[in-house]
Design an enzyme around this catalytic site. Structure first.
Site, short mmCIF file in Angstrom:
data_model
loop_
_atom_site.label_atom_id
_atom_site.label_comp_id
_atom_site.label_asym_id
_atom_site.label_seq_id
_atom_site.Cartn_x
_atom_site.Cartn_y
_atom_site.Cartn_z
N SER A 152 40.18 34.98 44.77
CA SER A 152 39.94 33.76 44.01
C SER A 152 41.30 33.22 43.56
O SER A 152 41.89 32.38 44.23
CB SER A 152 39.00 34.08 42.84
OG SER A 152 38.95 33.03 41.93
N GLY B 14 43.98 35.36 43.00
CA GLY B 14 45.02 36.27 43.51
C GLY B 14 45.86 36.97 42.45
O GLY B 14 46.93 37.48 42.75
N HIS B 15 45.36 37.02 41.19
CA HIS B 15 46.17 37.61 40.13
C HIS B 15 45.93 39.11 39.93
O HIS B 15 46.41 39.69 38.97
CB HIS B 15 45.92 36.90 38.79
CG HIS B 15 46.62 35.59 38.68
ND1 HIS B 15 46.40 34.56 39.56
CD2 HIS B 15 47.55 35.13 37.81
CE1 HIS B 15 47.15 33.53 39.22
NE2 HIS B 15 47.87 33.85 38.16
N SER C 89 42.80 41.86 45.94
CA SER C 89 42.10 40.74 46.59
C SER C 89 42.73 40.37 47.93
O SER C 89 42.16 39.59 48.68
CB SER C 89 42.08 39.52 45.67
OG SER C 89 43.40 39.16 45.30
N VAL D 263 38.78 32.12 38.33
CA VAL D 263 37.56 32.50 37.62
C VAL D 263 36.78 33.60 38.36
O VAL D 263 35.99 34.31 37.74
CB VAL D 263 36.62 31.30 37.33
CG1 VAL D 263 37.34 30.21 36.56
CG2 VAL D 263 35.99 30.74 38.60
N GLY D 264 37.01 33.76 39.66
CA GLY D 264 36.28 34.78 40.43
C GLY D 264 36.57 36.18 39.91
O GLY D 264 35.66 36.94 39.56
N TYR E 108 39.81 37.79 28.44
CA TYR E 108 40.22 37.70 27.03
C TYR E 108 41.19 36.53 26.84
O TYR E 108 42.08 36.33 27.67
CB TYR E 108 40.93 39.01 26.63
CG TYR E 108 41.42 39.03 25.19
CD1 TYR E 108 40.67 39.61 24.18
CD2 TYR E 108 42.66 38.45 24.85
CE1 TYR E 108 41.13 39.62 22.86
CE2 TYR E 108 43.12 38.46 23.55
CZ TYR E 108 42.34 39.04 22.55
OH TYR E 108 42.79 39.05 21.25
N ASN F 209 40.64 44.11 33.93
CA ASN F 209 41.44 42.98 34.41
C ASN F 209 42.93 43.28 34.42
O ASN F 209 43.71 42.54 35.01
CB ASN F 209 41.16 41.73 33.58
CG ASN F 209 40.08 40.86 34.22
OD1 ASN F 209 39.76 41.02 35.40
ND2 ASN F 209 39.53 39.94 33.45
N TYR F 210 43.34 44.37 33.76
CA TYR F 210 44.72 44.84 33.90
C TYR F 210 44.70 46.07 34.81
O TYR F 210 45.13 47.16 34.44
CB TYR F 210 45.33 45.18 32.53
CG TYR F 210 45.43 44.02 31.55
CD1 TYR F 210 45.54 42.70 31.99
CD2 TYR F 210 45.43 44.24 30.17
CE1 TYR F 210 45.64 41.64 31.09
CE2 TYR F 210 45.54 43.18 29.27
CZ TYR F 210 45.64 41.89 29.73
OH TYR F 210 45.75 40.85 28.83
C1 LIG Z 1 50.11 36.14 34.99
C2 LIG Z 1 48.80 36.75 34.61
C3 LIG Z 1 48.23 36.42 33.38
C4 LIG Z 1 47.01 36.97 32.98
N1 LIG Z 1 46.48 36.63 31.77
C5 LIG Z 1 45.29 37.16 31.39
C6 LIG Z 1 44.70 36.85 30.14
O1 LIG Z 1 45.24 36.06 29.36
N2 LIG Z 1 43.53 37.43 29.81
C7 LIG Z 1 42.89 38.30 30.64
O2 LIG Z 1 41.82 38.76 30.30
N3 LIG Z 1 43.42 38.61 31.84
C8 LIG Z 1 44.60 38.08 32.23
N4 LIG Z 1 45.13 38.42 33.44
C9 LIG Z 1 44.41 39.35 34.30
C10 LIG Z 1 43.37 38.62 35.14
O3 LIG Z 1 42.25 38.34 34.33
C11 LIG Z 1 42.90 39.50 36.30
O4 LIG Z 1 43.99 39.81 37.13
C12 LIG Z 1 41.81 38.82 37.11
O5 LIG Z 1 41.08 39.76 37.84
C13 LIG Z 1 42.38 37.78 38.04
O6 LIG Z 1 41.39 37.06 38.69
P1 LIG Z 1 41.78 36.25 40.02
O7 LIG Z 1 40.57 35.63 40.55
O8 LIG Z 1 42.97 35.41 39.74
O9 LIG Z 1 42.31 37.44 40.92
P2 LIG Z 1 41.99 37.95 42.39
O10 LIG Z 1 43.18 38.78 42.73
O11 LIG Z 1 41.63 36.86 43.31
O12 LIG Z 1 40.72 38.87 42.17
C14 LIG Z 1 40.70 40.00 41.33
C15 LIG Z 1 39.58 40.94 41.76
O13 LIG Z 1 38.33 40.26 41.71
C16 LIG Z 1 37.75 40.16 43.00
N5 LIG Z 1 37.21 38.82 43.18
C17 LIG Z 1 37.88 37.64 43.11
N6 LIG Z 1 37.05 36.62 43.34
C18 LIG Z 1 35.82 37.16 43.57
C19 LIG Z 1 34.56 36.60 43.89
N7 LIG Z 1 34.39 35.27 44.01
N8 LIG Z 1 33.51 37.43 44.08
C20 LIG Z 1 33.69 38.77 43.97
N9 LIG Z 1 34.86 39.35 43.67
C21 LIG Z 1 35.92 38.55 43.48
C22 LIG Z 1 38.89 40.44 43.96
O14 LIG Z 1 38.42 40.92 45.20
C23 LIG Z 1 39.71 41.44 43.19
O15 LIG Z 1 39.13 42.71 43.28
C24 LIG Z 1 46.35 37.87 33.85
C25 LIG Z 1 46.92 38.19 35.08
C26 LIG Z 1 48.13 37.66 35.46
C27 LIG Z 1 48.73 38.04 36.78
#
Ligand SMILES: Cc1cc2nc3c(=O)[nH]c(=O)nc-3n(C[C@H](O)[C@H](O)[C@H](O)COP(=O)(O)OP(=O)(O)OC[C@H]3O[C@@H](n4cnc5c(N)ncnc54)[C@H](O)[C@@H]3O)c2cc1C
Ligand SMILES: *[C@@H]1O[C@H](CO)[C@@H](O)[C@H](O)[C@H]1NC(C)=O
Ligand SMILES: *[C@@H]1O[C@H](CO)[C@@H](O)[C@H](O)[C@H]1NC(C)=O
Ligand SMILES: *[C@@H]1O[C@H](CO)[C@@H](O)[C@H](O)[C@H]1NC(C)=O
Ligand SMILES: *[C@@H]1O[C@H](CO)[C@@H](O)[C@H](O)[C@H]1NC(C)=O
Ligand SMILES: *[C@@H]1O[C@H](CO)[C@@H](O)[C@H](O)[C@H]1NC(C)=O
Ligand SMILES: *[C@@H]1O[C@H](CO)[C@@H](O)[C@H](O)[C@H]1NC(C)=O
Ligand SMILES: *[C@@H]1O[C@H](CO)[C@@H](O)[C@H](O)[C@H]1NC(C)=O
Length: 532
Positions: free
Chosen positions: A108, A110-111, A117, A179-180, A188, A476-477
């Protein structure tokens, strides 16, 4: 007799070897053929399928890689990346990955802290990148919204503010988070004391299961709907969209940042913060960043700077007496405070103050060339002043430059929700979340090892100060140091080591839901929920 057994097994061995030798290329071809059979007569589909032969493969792969740790030559690369335009493309990707033994990753924003992911250590694998699933529909009258899984929280905040000055959403700080992953892993942010985490404000979802069937809350049932609100999406299916409940925000909020070094009584203030931050008015959230800086008053000697970064859902005239009553030691004065709209506060906390709001729509505003390793803890008891002094000593002596220690307060709504309401178990009794963040830019394995070794050592050092049995962590961390699945063959007992840290008593129910919705363990990664 004996000879023939030997030669038989030898020939099996040889054929096994040649199978694995040729496997990748075959799987690759078969997988691509399968995709084209699944979605016949579709020109548009072939335009969103990338293999290493396509010149744009590398840029699509790298577009959302947030962390150079996972952009190294040794990082396993996907055989295929699909950026689906419609649900049928996701269905085809699931079906063909299953048919041809490909591991499957959804991206989603990529964080992911461990890159899960877009990296699989179990190869070959395909990435389904939801970058084209970006629609947001806001229903102001009902204070709800449908958000597709490829949206970033910055885009969501922007679209809400565009429609209403008195609605917002409770989720994280960094606008490019997707949001994924974020909602399915918790979420949080600066309003979590008032409104809980993102997962607490989800009212429905559309999810594609391992058979390509699409469910809403009603047809998926309450078990699966429970699991995807904090248990991580990746173990259960592909989340297509969320239906969320928006939250009221005042037209004017107040932000402030107050910095104090050790010479300015930071130790006492941090100690005091621990008995204020989780009990103060829910409208106030004071986050605490700790950094090592060069003192300006002590001949440039190293010191610790405590940075109190805060959001108050109200005006400065209400905030000042509240702070005077609950945290006078901080010495907050009117000049420290800035009144603004909620959406402007999003820019403030993201470090984008002064930019146009449209910076929230930029999906790669935070992509930089850094290496990053994060870890987390939860504190249940305040750390004593003596304990803080030991921590400062360790921190000041660190042989690494850019380490940041973040304390995020609990209490209020986030702690009032029961431990089993969602898979996110860190509720009543949690004082704060601790986040360890180490960033470096120096390339090469010696810098890599030095940084990874130090943060692991610091994490061990912190053990006496944080939650134990289990020593909890925030999904999420994500942190693979806590343990990994062994290529899809992990027992419940093995996975419990990290499962209990992330999910506490909810881990068992997550495994039961997993067993029910994906008994073949197709949706797996290094830390996915195991089948019972
Ligand atoms: C710079 C930075 C700041 C952050 N700040 C915060 C913060 O303020 N508060 C907080 O709570 N967290 C924070 N985080 C952590 C963040 O919430 C998690 O890394 C979160 O999982 C990222 O979601 P993503 O979709 O961007 O990541 P992705 O890397 O795309 O996905 C994370 C995981 O979820 C899975 N996934 C993604 N999309 C889907 C989908 N549609 N269906 C099923 N599975 C899916 C992926 O396969 C992977 O396992 C931060 C991270 C970073 C890098
Ligand atoms: C990748 O290359 C294949 C084969 O040439 C082509 O069919 C496909 O459309 C290309 N993909 C993209 C995204 O351009
Ligand atoms: C963000 O990335 C996209 C795709 O990789 C690119 O087209 C765009 O120019 C980038 N935007 C900025 C502001 O760098
Ligand atoms: C608000 O929700 C109700 C019930 O779900 C629905 O009937 C109504 O159409 C919604 N309002 C708008 C403006 O969509
Ligand atoms: C507090 O410290 C941070 C980091 O050292 C700095 O960026 C910020 O400008 C400071 N804020 C105030 C209000 O002094
Ligand atoms: C630190 O605290 C002491 C007493 O608790 C006080 O006298 C002093 O003014 C404080 N220093 C600063 C810089 O606030
Ligand atoms: C602090 O000082 C050290 C050495 O004196 C220097 O290497 C470092 O860059 C300085 N850090 C900051 C943030 O200025
Ligand atoms: C999986 O693990 C179990 C127990 O550790 C072991 O008995 C079994 O042989 C393993 N299976 C495979 C396919 O590795």
């Amino acid at each position: 007799m004996k000879t023939s057994t030997v030669s038989l097994s030898l020939s099996i061995l040889i054929s096994l070897l040649s199978i694995s030798w040729a496997t990748s290329a075959h799987i690759h071809e078969n997988f691509l053929q399968c995709l084209s059979h699944q979605v016949p007569n579709s020109n548009s589909f072939s335009k969103v399928i990338y293999t290493p032969h396509n010149s744009s493969y590398a840029s699509v792969l790298q577009s959302y890689i947030q962390n150079l740790r996972f952009a190294r030559p040794i990082t396993p690369k996907p055989l295929v990346i699909v950026t689906p335009l419609e649900e049928a493309h996701i269905q085809a990707s699931i079906y063909c990955a299953k048919e041809h033994g490909m591991n499957f990753r959804v991206r989603s924003g990529g964080h992911d802290y461990e890159g899960l992911s877009y990296v699989s250590y179990d190869v070959p694998f395909v990435i389904v990148d939801l970058v084209n699933f970006q629609s947001i529909t806001i229903d102001v009258e009902n204070s709800t919204a449908w958000v597709q899984a490829g949206v970033t929280i910055g885009q969501l905040y922007y679209r809400i503010a565009e429609k209403s000055k008195t609605l917002g959403f409770s989720a994280g700080v960094c606008p490019t988070v997707g949001v994924g992953g974020h909602f399915s892993g918790g979420g949080y942010g600066m309003m979590s004391r008032k409104y809980g985490i993102a997962a607490d404000n989800i009212i429905d979802a559309r999810v594609m299961d391992v058979n390509g069937r699409i469910h809403d809350r009603k047809s998926m049932g309450e078990d699966l709907f429970w699991a995807i609100r904090g248990g991580g999406g990746a173990s259960f299916g592909v989340i297509l969209s969320w239906h969320i409940k928006l939250v009221p925000v005042p037209q004017i909020v107040t932000v402030f940042t107050v910095n104090r070094t050790l010479e300015q009584n930071a130790t006492k203030l941090v100690h005091r913060w621990q008995s204020v931050a989780n009990k103060v008015d829910d409208n106030l959230l004071i986050r605490l960043f700790l950094r090592r800086v060069n003192s300006t008053t002590q001949d440039g000697r190293r010191t610790i700077e405590a940075s109190f970064v805060s959001l108050f859902l109200g005006g400065v005239d209400t905030l000042l007496p509240l702070m005077q009553e609950s945290f006078p030691e901080l010495g907050l004065v009117r000049e420290d405070c800035i009144e603004m709209s909620w959406i402007e506060s999003i820019l403030y906390f993201a470090g984008f103050q002064g930019n146009p709001l449209e910076v929230l729509l930029d999906r790669n505003s935070s992509v930089t060339d850094i290496y990053f390793k994060g870890k987390s803890d939860y504190a249940v008891d305040p750390i004593s002043e003596d304990g803080l002094n030991q921590i400062w000593k360790e921190f000041i002596a660190a042989p690494v430059e850019t380490f940041e220690f973040l304390f995020s307060p609990f209490g209020g709504r986030i702690s009032a929700i029961s431990e089993t309401e969602t898979p996110f178990p860190h509720r009543s009794g949690t004082l704060c979340n601790l986040h360890y963040s180490l960033v470096w830019v120096e390339k090469g394995s010696s810098a890599f090892n030095r940084h990874m070794t130090w943060i692991r050592r610091f994490y061990s050092f912190m053990a006496p100060f944080v939650s134990m049995s289990p020593r909890s962590a925030y999904l999420n961390y994500r942190d693979l140091d806590l343990g990994v699945n062994n290529k899809g063959n992990t027992s419940y007992a093995q996975a419990s080591v990290w499962g209990l840290k992330y999910f506490g008593i909810n881990f068992e129910r997550l495994a039961r839901v997993k067993t029910m919705v994906d008994p073949g363990n197709f949706f797996k990664n290094e830390q996915s929920i195991p089948v019972l």
